[in-house]
Design a protein around this motif. Structure first.
Motif, short mmCIF file in Angstrom:
data_model
loop_
_atom_site.label_atom_id
_atom_site.label_comp_id
_atom_site.label_asym_id
_atom_site.label_seq_id
_atom_site.Cartn_x
_atom_site.Cartn_y
_atom_site.Cartn_z
N TRP A 48 0.84 -1.20 0.00
CA TRP A 48 0.00 0.00 0.00
C TRP A 48 0.88 1.26 0.00
CZ3 TRP A 48 -4.15 1.42 -1.93
CH2 TRP A 48 -4.78 2.58 -1.56
N ARG A 49 1.97 1.21 0.76
CA ARG A 49 2.90 2.35 0.78
C ARG A 49 3.55 2.52 -0.59
NH1 ARG A 49 8.29 3.56 3.77
NH2 ARG A 49 8.35 5.81 3.47
N LEU A 54 4.20 5.46 -5.69
CA LEU A 54 4.10 5.44 -7.15
C LEU A 54 3.10 6.49 -7.62
CD1 LEU A 54 4.10 1.60 -7.77
CD2 LEU A 54 5.83 3.21 -8.63
N ASP A 55 1.99 6.61 -6.90
CA ASP A 55 0.96 7.58 -7.26
C ASP A 55 1.47 9.01 -7.12
OD1 ASP A 55 -1.78 8.15 -8.05
OD2 ASP A 55 -2.04 8.87 -6.00
N GLU A 56 2.28 9.27 -6.08
CA GLU A 56 2.87 10.60 -5.89
C GLU A 56 3.78 10.96 -7.04
OE1 GLU A 56 5.09 11.31 -2.29
OE2 GLU A 56 3.55 10.31 -1.09
N ARG A 77 5.46 -4.86 -9.75
CA ARG A 77 4.13 -5.51 -9.77
C ARG A 77 3.05 -4.51 -9.39
NH1 ARG A 77 0.48 -8.13 -6.46
NH2 ARG A 77 -0.52 -9.94 -7.38
N VAL A 78 3.27 -3.75 -8.32
CA VAL A 78 2.27 -2.76 -7.90
C VAL A 78 2.09 -1.71 -9.01
CG1 VAL A 78 1.73 -0.94 -6.23
CG2 VAL A 78 2.64 -3.14 -5.44
N ALA A 79 3.19 -1.30 -9.63
CA ALA A 79 3.10 -0.32 -10.72
C ALA A 79 2.27 -0.87 -11.87
CB ALA A 79 4.50 0.05 -11.21
N ARG A 80 2.45 -2.15 -12.18
CA ARG A 80 1.66 -2.77 -13.25
C ARG A 80 0.18 -2.78 -12.89
NH1 ARG A 80 3.19 -7.95 -13.07
NH2 ARG A 80 1.17 -8.73 -12.45
N TYR A 90 -6.28 -0.49 -6.66
CA TYR A 90 -5.39 0.51 -6.07
C TYR A 90 -5.84 1.90 -6.50
CZ TYR A 90 -1.59 -2.86 -4.90
OH TYR A 90 -0.82 -3.88 -4.38
N ARG A 91 -6.05 2.07 -7.80
CA ARG A 91 -6.42 3.38 -8.34
C ARG A 91 -7.72 3.88 -7.72
NH1 ARG A 91 -4.12 6.96 -8.90
NH2 ARG A 91 -2.56 5.80 -10.02
#
Length: 102
Positions: A48-49, A54-56, A77-80, A90-91
């Motif tokens: 989650w962090r 990545l979102d920032e 993986r989280v970025a994908r 996530y989004r």
């Protein structure tokens, strides 16, 4: 979701219903501490962090890995999942939390 994927996935309905029944942060934390092992909590918290960083934007995958302790494979993986996968979970939550914070 394809039929092949659905047949290989566990029935998440009862767990989703349980999560939706949580009334506040305290209940959510109590439930997650009972449901998950300390290692699982660490892994989920880490992911989650990573999603938030990545979102920032503005950080390399290696920097995010160093900041969070997650492997670069996990960061990738989280970025994908943030950009390419169809669920967009996530989004959805990142955007909802931004809206709530504004």
């Amino acid at each position: 979701m394809s039929d092949a994927h659905a047949s290989n996935s566990p029935d998440m309905g009862p767990l989703v219903a349980a999560v939706l029944s949580l009334r506040d942060e305290t209940e959510a934390e109590r439930f997650l501490r009972d449901l998950l092992t300390p290692g699982e909590i660490k892994t989920l918290t880490e992911r989650w962090r990573v999603a938030g960083l990545l979102d920032e934007g503005g950080y390399s995958y290696r920097e995010i890995s160093e900041m969070t302790g997650a492997s670069t494979t996990t960061v990738t993986r989280v970025a994908r999942f943030l950009s390419q996968e169809p669920h967009q979970g996530y989004r959805l939550i990142l955007n909802r939390l931004k809206e709530a914070g504004s």
